[in-house]
Design a protein around this motif. Structure first.
Motif, PDB file in Angstrom:
ATOM      1  N   PRO A   1      -7.918 -22.575   1.375  1.00 44.60           N
ATOM      2  CA  PRO A   1      -9.190 -23.266   1.198  1.00 44.60           C
ATOM      3  C   PRO A   1     -10.301 -22.307   0.754  1.00 44.60           C
ATOM      4  CG  PRO A   1      -8.816 -22.835   3.499  1.00 44.60           C
ATOM      5  CD  PRO A   1      -7.566 -22.394   2.769  1.00 44.60           C
ATOM      6  N   VAL A   2     -11.338 -22.895   0.239  1.00 49.90           N
ATOM      7  CA  VAL A   2     -12.558 -22.170  -0.085  1.00 49.90           C
ATOM      8  C   VAL A   2     -13.399 -22.160   1.189  1.00 49.90           C
ATOM      9  CG1 VAL A   2     -14.650 -22.245  -1.479  1.00 49.90           C
ATOM     10  CG2 VAL A   2     -12.463 -22.883  -2.490  1.00 49.90           C
ATOM     11  N   VAL A   3     -14.004 -21.020   1.514  1.00 51.84           N
ATOM     12  CA  VAL A   3     -14.766 -20.907   2.756  1.00 51.84           C
ATOM     13  C   VAL A   3     -16.246 -20.762   2.423  1.00 51.84           C
ATOM     14  CG1 VAL A   3     -15.119 -19.568   4.864  1.00 51.84           C
ATOM     15  CG2 VAL A   3     -12.815 -19.834   3.931  1.00 51.84           C
ATOM     16  N   VAL A   4     -17.047 -21.629   3.010  1.00 54.88           N
ATOM     17  CA  VAL A   4     -18.501 -21.544   2.914  1.00 54.88           C
ATOM     18  C   VAL A   4     -18.997 -21.036   4.255  1.00 54.88           C
ATOM     19  CG1 VAL A   4     -20.655 -22.826   2.632  1.00 54.88           C
ATOM     20  CG2 VAL A   4     -18.671 -23.395   1.231  1.00 54.88           C
ATOM     21  N   SER A   5     -19.639 -19.872   4.253  1.00 56.68           N
ATOM     22  CA  SER A   5     -20.144 -19.265   5.487  1.00 56.68           C
ATOM     23  C   SER A   5     -21.638 -19.523   5.619  1.00 56.68           C
ATOM     24  CB  SER A   5     -19.892 -17.766   5.485  1.00 56.68           C
ATOM     25  OG  SER A   5     -18.524 -17.503   5.398  1.00 56.68           O
ATOM     26  N   VAL A   6     -22.053 -19.764   6.852  1.00 59.15           N
ATOM     27  CA  VAL A   6     -23.465 -19.968   7.154  1.00 59.15           C
ATOM     28  C   VAL A   6     -23.891 -18.861   8.114  1.00 59.15           C
ATOM     29  CG1 VAL A   6     -25.202 -21.568   8.029  1.00 59.15           C
ATOM     30  CG2 VAL A   6     -23.131 -22.455   6.962  1.00 59.15           C
ATOM     31  N   ARG A   7     -24.834 -18.043   7.670  1.00 61.38           N
ATOM     32  CA  ARG A   7     -25.331 -16.957   8.507  1.00 61.38           C
ATOM     33  C   ARG A   7     -26.392 -17.474   9.458  1.00 61.38           C
ATOM     34  NH1 ARG A   7     -26.770 -11.866   5.006  1.00 61.38           N
ATOM     35  NH2 ARG A   7     -27.715 -11.456   7.016  1.00 61.38           N
TER      36      ARG A   7
ATOM     37  N   LYS B   1     -16.697 -17.845  -0.255  1.00 67.93           N
ATOM     38  CA  LYS B   1     -15.552 -16.940  -0.341  1.00 67.93           C
ATOM     39  C   LYS B   1     -14.392 -17.711  -0.952  1.00 67.93           C
ATOM     40  CE  LYS B   1     -12.525 -13.905   2.259  1.00 67.93           C
ATOM     41  NZ  LYS B   1     -11.272 -14.435   1.775  1.00 67.93           N
ATOM     42  N   LEU B   2     -14.004 -17.290  -2.126  1.00 68.01           N
ATOM     43  CA  LEU B   2     -12.873 -17.900  -2.823  1.00 68.01           C
ATOM     44  C   LEU B   2     -11.574 -17.348  -2.242  1.00 68.01           C
ATOM     45  CD1 LEU B   2     -14.308 -17.728  -6.431  1.00 68.01           C
ATOM     46  CD2 LEU B   2     -14.274 -19.677  -4.882  1.00 68.01           C
ATOM     47  N   PRO B   3     -10.461 -18.066  -2.409  1.00 66.32           N
ATOM     48  CA  PRO B   3      -9.200 -17.605  -1.823  1.00 66.32           C
ATOM     49  C   PRO B   3      -8.764 -16.222  -2.299  1.00 66.32           C
ATOM     50  CG  PRO B   3      -8.993 -19.880  -2.525  1.00 66.32           C
ATOM     51  CD  PRO B   3     -10.321 -19.392  -3.011  1.00 66.32           C
ATOM     52  N   ASP B   4      -9.043 -15.861  -3.523  1.00 67.45           N
ATOM     53  CA  ASP B   4      -8.596 -14.566  -4.040  1.00 67.45           C
ATOM     54  C   ASP B   4      -9.642 -13.466  -3.899  1.00 67.45           C
ATOM     55  OD1 ASP B   4     -10.295 -15.751  -5.805  1.00 67.45           O
ATOM     56  OD2 ASP B   4      -9.112 -15.309  -7.600  1.00 67.45           O
ATOM     57  N   ALA B   5     -10.826 -13.779  -3.359  1.00 64.12           N
ATOM     58  CA  ALA B   5     -11.890 -12.780  -3.197  1.00 64.12           C
ATOM     59  C   ALA B   5     -11.746 -12.074  -1.855  1.00 64.12           C
ATOM     60  CB  ALA B   5     -13.252 -13.447  -3.288  1.00 64.12           C
ATOM     61  N   LYS B   6     -12.175 -10.819  -1.818  1.00 64.97           N
ATOM     62  CA  LYS B   6     -12.110 -10.056  -0.573  1.00 64.97           C
ATOM     63  C   LYS B   6     -13.346 -10.279   0.281  1.00 64.97           C
ATOM     64  CE  LYS B   6      -9.099  -6.471  -2.320  1.00 64.97           C
ATOM     65  NZ  LYS B   6      -8.885  -5.047  -2.530  1.00 64.97           N
ATOM     66  N   GLU B   7     -14.494 -10.411  -0.358  1.00 61.24           N
ATOM     67  CA  GLU B   7     -15.763 -10.581   0.344  1.00 61.24           C
ATOM     68  C   GLU B   7     -16.447 -11.863  -0.110  1.00 61.24           C
ATOM     69  OE1 GLU B   7     -17.160  -8.645   2.764  1.00 61.24           O
ATOM     70  OE2 GLU B   7     -15.269  -7.552   2.769  1.00 61.24           O
ATOM     71  N   PRO B   8     -17.169 -12.519   0.799  1.00 63.31           N
ATOM     72  CA  PRO B   8     -17.934 -13.702   0.376  1.00 63.31           C
ATOM     73  C   PRO B   8     -19.134 -13.304  -0.463  1.00 63.31           C
ATOM     74  CG  PRO B   8     -18.236 -13.280   2.724  1.00 63.31           C
ATOM     75  CD  PRO B   8     -17.223 -12.301   2.242  1.00 63.31           C
ATOM     76  N   ALA B   9     -19.478 -14.149  -1.423  1.00 68.03           N
ATOM     77  CA  ALA B   9     -20.619 -13.902  -2.311  1.00 68.03           C
ATOM     78  C   ALA B   9     -21.806 -14.726  -1.839  1.00 68.03           C
ATOM     79  CB  ALA B   9     -20.256 -14.282  -3.738  1.00 68.03           C
TER      80      ALA B   9
END
Length: 142
Positions: free
Chosen positions: A62-68, A76-84
């Motif tokens: 899945p694609v992850v949307v983080s809320v700070r 954060k895309l599945p193939d990315a190491k860090e969230p943008a």
């Protein structure tokens, strides 16, 4: 006085049960249940920050949307190491483009326990505006 002879015949008792009223009641109940059943399934499951639920197994990550804590959103895309990190408008545009390519796109919302519920709901509103239907909440499996 003329005597009128009336002949009274005994009515034969019916030993049958009239089932038509019972069928009518059952049809009304069936209609009531058919109308109310979809209303009961309109809710969505919410996993709270700690859970013992099993992780979903899927071929696609899945694609992850983080809320700070400050409300900053990141993707954060599945193939990315860090969230943008990005603002809500950019996030909506990116997710909308991804949803146009893949109708089965799954998005997970991840937030710290201390994040205000309002900020999590705002992130989910951005995801909904991008026309994504499969949204889940990330939890800490214990």
């Amino acid at each position: 006085m003329t005597a009128a002879i009336t002949r009274r015949t005994r009515r034969k008792l019916k030993s049958e049960i009239n089932v038509v009223p019972y069928i009518d009641v059952m049809l009304v109940l069936l209609i009531i249940f058919m109308v109310t059943a979809p209303l009961l399934t309109l809710s969505f499951e919410v996993d709270l920050p700690s859970s013992t639920a099993k992780a979903l197994e899927s071929k696609q990550d899945p694609v992850v949307v983080s809320v700070r804590l400050d409300g900053q959103l990141s993707l954060k895309l599945p193939d990315a190491k860090e969230p943008a990190p990005m603002d809500a408008a950019t996030l909506q545009a990116r997710l909308g483009a991804m949803a146009a390519q893949d109708r089965n796109l799954r998005v997970i919302v991840a937030a710290d326990r201390a994040v205000a519920y309002e900020k999590v709901v705002a992130a989910m509103d951005v995801i909904k505006a991008a026309k994504i239907e499969k949204v889940g909440l990330a939890t800490d499996a214990r």
